[in-house]
Write a protein that holds these residues in place. Structure first.
Motif, short mmCIF file in Angstrom:
data_model
loop_
_atom_site.label_atom_id
_atom_site.label_comp_id
_atom_site.label_asym_id
_atom_site.label_seq_id
_atom_site.Cartn_x
_atom_site.Cartn_y
_atom_site.Cartn_z
N HIS A 255 -15.76 11.18 1.71
CA HIS A 255 -16.58 10.67 0.60
C HIS A 255 -15.79 9.85 -0.43
O HIS A 255 -16.35 9.43 -1.43
N LYS A 256 -14.48 9.68 -0.18
CA LYS A 256 -13.64 8.87 -1.06
C LYS A 256 -13.60 9.41 -2.50
O LYS A 256 -13.48 8.64 -3.45
N VAL A 257 -13.73 10.74 -2.66
CA VAL A 257 -13.70 11.30 -4.02
C VAL A 257 -12.29 11.17 -4.59
O VAL A 257 -11.30 11.19 -3.87
N ARG A 258 -12.19 11.06 -5.91
CA ARG A 258 -10.89 10.90 -6.55
C ARG A 258 -10.33 12.24 -7.02
O ARG A 258 -9.14 12.37 -7.25
N SER A 259 -11.21 13.21 -7.24
CA SER A 259 -10.74 14.52 -7.71
C SER A 259 -11.63 15.59 -7.13
O SER A 259 -12.73 15.31 -6.63
N ALA A 260 -11.18 16.84 -7.21
CA ALA A 260 -11.98 17.96 -6.69
C ALA A 260 -13.32 18.05 -7.40
O ALA A 260 -14.32 18.47 -6.81
N ALA A 261 -13.36 17.67 -8.68
CA ALA A 261 -14.61 17.74 -9.44
C ALA A 261 -15.68 16.85 -8.81
O ALA A 261 -16.88 17.14 -8.89
N ASP A 262 -15.26 15.76 -8.17
CA ASP A 262 -16.21 14.84 -7.57
C ASP A 262 -16.91 15.44 -6.35
O ASP A 262 -17.91 14.89 -5.86
N LEU A 263 -16.38 16.55 -5.83
CA LEU A 263 -17.03 17.20 -4.68
C LEU A 263 -18.41 17.73 -5.06
O LEU A 263 -19.26 17.93 -4.20
N ILE A 264 -18.63 17.96 -6.37
CA ILE A 264 -19.95 18.39 -6.84
C ILE A 264 -20.95 17.25 -6.65
O ILE A 264 -22.07 17.45 -6.15
N GLU A 265 -20.52 16.04 -7.02
CA GLU A 265 -21.42 14.87 -6.97
C GLU A 265 -21.88 14.57 -5.55
O GLU A 265 -23.01 14.12 -5.34
N VAL A 266 -21.03 14.82 -4.56
CA VAL A 266 -21.41 14.51 -3.17
C VAL A 266 -22.05 15.70 -2.48
O VAL A 266 -22.29 15.68 -1.27
N GLY A 267 -22.30 16.77 -3.23
CA GLY A 267 -23.06 17.90 -2.71
C GLY A 267 -22.30 18.89 -1.86
O GLY A 267 -22.89 19.74 -1.19
N LEU A 268 -20.97 18.82 -1.89
CA LEU A 268 -20.19 19.76 -1.08
C LEU A 268 -19.89 21.06 -1.81
O LEU A 268 -19.64 22.08 -1.19
N LEU A 269 -19.88 21.03 -3.12
CA LEU A 269 -19.69 22.24 -3.93
C LEU A 269 -20.70 22.24 -5.07
O LEU A 269 -21.03 21.17 -5.61
N THR A 270 -21.18 23.42 -5.43
CA THR A 270 -21.99 23.53 -6.65
C THR A 270 -21.05 23.63 -7.84
O THR A 270 -19.83 23.82 -7.67
N LYS A 271 -21.61 23.53 -9.05
CA LYS A 271 -20.76 23.65 -10.24
C LYS A 271 -20.07 25.01 -10.29
O LYS A 271 -18.90 25.11 -10.66
N ALA A 272 -20.82 26.07 -9.94
CA ALA A 272 -20.25 27.42 -9.97
C ALA A 272 -19.12 27.54 -8.94
O ALA A 272 -18.07 28.14 -9.21
N GLU A 273 -19.32 26.93 -7.75
CA GLU A 273 -18.28 26.98 -6.71
C GLU A 273 -17.06 26.19 -7.14
O GLU A 273 -15.91 26.60 -6.88
N TYR A 274 -17.29 25.06 -7.80
CA TYR A 274 -16.15 24.28 -8.27
C TYR A 274 -15.34 25.07 -9.30
O TYR A 274 -14.11 25.04 -9.30
N ARG A 275 -16.03 25.80 -10.19
CA ARG A 275 -15.31 26.63 -11.18
C ARG A 275 -14.48 27.68 -10.46
O ARG A 275 -13.33 27.95 -10.86
N SER A 276 -15.04 28.28 -9.40
CA SER A 276 -14.27 29.25 -8.60
C SER A 276 -13.07 28.59 -7.95
O SER A 276 -11.97 29.15 -7.89
N PHE A 277 -13.30 27.37 -7.45
CA PHE A 277 -12.25 26.56 -6.83
C PHE A 277 -11.09 26.39 -7.81
O PHE A 277 -9.93 26.67 -7.49
N ARG A 278 -11.41 25.95 -9.02
CA ARG A 278 -10.37 25.70 -10.03
C ARG A 278 -9.69 26.99 -10.46
O ARG A 278 -8.47 27.02 -10.70
#
Length: 919
Positions: A255-278
């Motif tokens: 998806h050519k994302v620039r940061s892990a946070a961008d994984l939310i925008e492309v639908g691969l992680l939810t916001k809650a999952e991204y917080r867990s990720f971080r």
């Protein structure tokens, strides 16, 4: 992955000020300024690291800030060096279009995630051809970096070379994927980035994902293939940083994302999952930084000796029933578990996205796999899915149901449904836990006939298991801080359930023949599954986990739907789950009192069958290599003796039958040498026939016969004993006091560890002693030279050709991980365990020559050792001796017992070893 804002950057390093100082040095000293520049930058590097260490001490969990700060520090050093070299060392007033250079950080440095001793991974990019000026600048910068003591991983490529090599090599492609501009020609870097995505990435997404997942699986296999190994690798282990990186790499590649946070925008992680990720990433980065700072080197393995130190640095403290290090490691494993959950959901989504893309192309355009409905759920492509977003909210019992159906039907759970289960797991409160339907579904899952292990692990990953069984939630990710247990309590338990299922399906018949038969003869299969689930449920509560666990079983079993009889059986099994292994491995099974006492506690054949099965899966689930045929044989002997006693009500007749049956087996083993048995039949006691396996008896008989023919007073035979994964050492000699400790000393001098010893005296006064030995790494000796060395060492020890104590003292103790553990040395006397002997159990830190020192202490205390049983539990040894005084009587005098205890504790102590080595 994400650029972290570094506060008060100039307190770490002030590039402008340093740049001014370098300019001054160059003005003052010209070309002779090099050493001064190095000294200035080295001082700045040290000061920067010291400042980051101070910050980590103040905020010990600030992993992103620390690793980002390390990257920032290196960035500034690299920029200063580039400017100094291009301005002062190799100035070029009017550069051609070919004399351009871009510096790119790659790998961990490119992610701005550096631990204090991480490699500095740099790519130097040049245009179409490499000019002399570019080569000079690159070489000069590298020498500066090396002189600063930095470990540099570097490459120097033109753009064409970069594209070509990235296409050919997965590692290079991944490193460039994380490329970050550091300094130099920005336009050149931008061109490199454009060409990388256009010429390398485009069209190769699916291949890259497949390759990275294969690479990940191979890495996991190398590291133990579980995120719950008790000495995890923070970087490369399962559930570690590299797994998080893999998610980011795949997301970025596709998806050519620039940061892990961008994984939310492309639908691969939810916001809650991204917080867990971080959160998981930040914690693990902090742990890695602490490891590097403690050791002063690149160290990513969280070994036992480092765990205490990291726990202390991260401000974990002791709590009742749980030490600081156990609390720290439990938190670590919770993060690793979260990484596993994220990985599963993420990769399933990637798989779905690729499937959708395939469906939109070619012959199958517009075609989707037909779904069916199963009990209200949607099933397609082998996955079960909740039909609506609020499916579990409508009826929280469905949170149990979906896993039960998945196990029963052999289905995977759709990633979206796993997400929903994770999100809604908090709906499981007391009313749901008491719900009869929910408990019936859980019991069906637990005792499922397909793959309960896998589905229970999914249930655990989603957080549903611990919510439905809160007692299990308490041991979730709980580490057992010792060298014996390889996994956390929850992982050990789930593995044990999986082993029980495999035994029931007949998949482990070779290793567990008895249990495979017995599991089909027990009255309640669901009771044994519940017993396995609950056997360690009370660990970490500050008391005897067997007793506390039995109390938990009395509450939980009725809730699960077990009847009164099943509940009583499960509670007893949990309370007694260590009884069979303790008896088999620490007691003399040829002593009738051992069997009598064991049967007195077991009391019924039904309990015995269940206990045998539970003991087998419990030991095997501890970790690789903990189960072996030797343990299987000892447990089998105990089972047979106990079964006979329970069935017949006595053992005397059975004992004669067992001896006769053993002799028949020995005859078969002897083959053409059958006549030797009748010659030596009456020489051996019944206890010898019962204690030794038929193949060892056959070897002993042949060895004794050859020794008598040659009129040898001492016969020593060593051979690789494949069935036990060890080396069998058999010693036949005229019996005399001190024989045992001298043999043990000789074996230790040859560099071997004794894992079992069986000591016998024949009716005509010969000692026939059999030892199983291994090298310090737990492997058998099988080379002729090794076996000859053991035989010679024993011969020298028995012939007094060497002084054992000084020679053993000269052998330094290996640097052992066991030093990280506190082992309480104890001596336990038991005059009720045997009618003839005093039983002495010594618990001490395991180390080479321990058995020799204990046996010598017993000899010097004027005791005769009749049998010895050696058991190792990682760092702790539990050695049991059956002894009498010189007149063949038990030792009962309190003063005498106290003297013996002091001698044994002295022999086992670390201080005693140190004194012997320094003598």
């Amino acid at each position: 992955m994400n650029q972290v804002k570094i506060p008060k950057q100039r307190q770490i390093i002030d590039r402008r000020a340093l740049g001014g100082e370098i300019s001054t040095l160059v003005r003052e000293k010209g070309k002779d300024a090099r050493l001064d520049v190095i000294a200035l930058l080295r001082s700045a590097l040290d000061d920067g690291r010291e400042e980051l260490a101070r910050r980590l001490k103040e905020k010990p969990a600030a992993g992103h800030e620390c690793s980002g700060g390390q990257s920032f520090l290196i960035d500034q050093i690299v920029r200063l060096l580039h400017d100094h070299v291009t301005t002062d060392v190799y100035p070029s007033g009017n550069r051609s279009t070919s004399e351009r250079l871009a510096i790119m950080a790659v790998g961990g440095y490119g992610r701005a995630e550096m631990a204090p001793h991480s490699d500095v991974d740099i790519a130097f990019l040049t245009p179409s051809r490499r000019t002399p000026w570019c080569e000079q600048v690159i070489e000069a910068m590298l020498y500066f970096l090396w002189d600063l003591g930095l470990k540099v991983g570097q490459s120097s490529r033109t753009l064409d070379e970069m594209v070509k090599m990235a296409k050919e090599d997965l590692t290079i492609r991944t490193a460039l994927l994380e490329g970050r501009y550091v300094w130099g020609d920005r336009k050149l870097y931008d061109e490199a980035s454009r060409r990388f995505y256009k010429e390398v990435v485009h069209g190769s997404e699916r291949e890259y994902v497949s390759d990275k997942l294969r690479e990940r699986d191979a890495r996991h296999k190398r590291m133990g293939d579980s995120r719950y190994v008790v000495e995890p690798n923070v970087k490369d282990g399962k559930g570690g940083l590299r797994d998080l990186h893999t998610l980011y790499w795949i997301g970025k590649y596709i998806h050519k994302v620039r940061s892990a946070a961008d994984l939310i925008e492309v639908g691969l992680l939810t916001k809650a999952e991204y917080r867990s990720f971080r959160r998981a990433e930040g914690f693990m980065l902090a742990v890695r930084c602490h490891l590097h700072m403690i050791t002063g080197r690149t160290e990513d393995r969280l070994t036992f000796d480092l765990q205490r130190e990291v726990a202390s640095r991260m401000n974990f403290t002791d709590r009742p029933g749980k030490s600081a290090v156990e609390r720290f490691m439990q938190f670590y494993f919770i993060q690793a578990k979260r990484v596993g959950s994220l990985t599963g959901v993420f990769l399933a989504h990637i798989d779905d996205q690729f499937a959708q893309r395939r469906a939109r192309k070619g012959f199958f355009a517009g075609f989707t796999a037909k779904s069916r409905t199963l009990k209200g759920y949607r099933v397609a492509g082998g996955k079960i899915a909740a039909p609506t977003k609020d499916w579990f909210q409508q009826d929280p019992v469905r949170l149990i149901e979906v896993f039960q159906i998945a196990e029963e039907e052999g289905l995977e759970i759709h990633p979206d449904t796993m997400r929903q289960a994770d999100r809604d797991s908090g709906l499981i409160k007391a009313p749901i836990r008491k719900d009869p339907r929910a408990n019936a579904l859980f019991l069906d899952l637990l005792a499922g006939r397909n793959d309960p292990e896998m589905v229970l692990r999914w249930m655990n990953e989603a957080g549903v298991f611990g919510k439905f069984v809160p007692d299990f939630g308490k041991v979730n990710a709980q580490m057992q801080f010792d060298m014996y247990h390889h996994y956390t309590v929850d992982e050990h338990t789930i593995r044990a359930i999986g082993l029980l299922s495999r035994i029931e399906k007949g998949e482990l018949t070779d290793d567990h023949p008895r249990s495979t038969k017995l599991i089909h003869r027990i009255n309640s299969r669901r009771a044994i599954y519940v017993a396995v689930l609950l056997h360690d449920i009370a660990k970490g509560r500050g008391g005897d986990h067997s007793i506390l666990g039995a109390e938990v079983a009395m509450k939980l079993c009725p809730r699960f739907g077990l009847d009164e009889q099943e509940t009583a059986l499960v509670a007893w099994l949990v309370r007694a789950h260590l009884l069979m292994s303790a008896t088999a491995f620490k007691r003399d099974l040829t002593d009738p009192k051992t069997i009598e006492d064991f049967v007195g506690q077991v009391q019924s054949l039904e309990r015995l069958r269940n206990l045998m099965i539970l003991t087998a899966v419990d030991i095997r689930a501890v970790g690789p290599g903990t189960w072996n045929s030797w343990k299987g044989q000892l447990l089998g002997e105990l089972y047979d003796s106990a079964q006979e006693r329970l069935r017949l009500g006595h053992v005397k007749h059975g004992r004669q039958d067992r001896v006769a049956a053993k002799k028949e087996l020995v005859l078969e083993e002897l083959g053409s040498k059958k006549s030797l048995l009748s010659e030596q039949d009456e020489m051996f006691t019944d206890s010898y026939w019962i204690a030794e396996p038929e193949d060892v008896i056959a070897r002993n008989i042949v060895q004794y016969s050859v020794a008598r023919e040659r009129e040898e007073q001492l016969s020593i035979h060593c051979e690789f004993y494949e069935a036990r994964g060890a080396t069998l050492v058999s010693v036949i000699a005229a019996d005399h006091p001190g024989l045992f400790y001298r043999i043990a000393g000789g074996i230790h001098l040859a560099g071997a560890n004794i894992i079992d010893a069986r000591i016998h005296t024949t009716r005509n006064g010969w000692a026939v002693d059999n030892f199983l030995v291994q090298d310090p790494m737990g492997n058998p000796f099988h080379e002729e030279q090794q076996l000859a060395r053991i035989e010679k060492a024993i011969g020298d020890a028995l012939a007094n050709r060497i002084e054992l104590a000084p020679q053993l003292a000269k052998r330094p103790l290996p640097i052992s991980r066991s030093k990280a553990f506190k082992v309480r040395h104890r001596v336990i006397f038991d005059n009720t365990a045997s009618n003839k002997f005093t039983v002495i159990e010594v618990n001490a830190r395991d180390r080479p020559a321990l058995l020799n020192r204990l046996a010598r202490a017993l000899f010097e205390s004027q005791l005769i050792v009749h049998s010895a049983h050696i058991t190792a539990y990682g760092e702790r040894a539990a050695d049991t001796f059956y002894v009498t005084d010189l007149l063949g009587e038990k030792i009962t005098s309190p003063d005498r017992l106290e003297t013996i205890e002091k001698a044994l504790l002295d022999a086992a102590s670390d201080q005693r070893q140190a004194e012997m080595e320094n003598a």
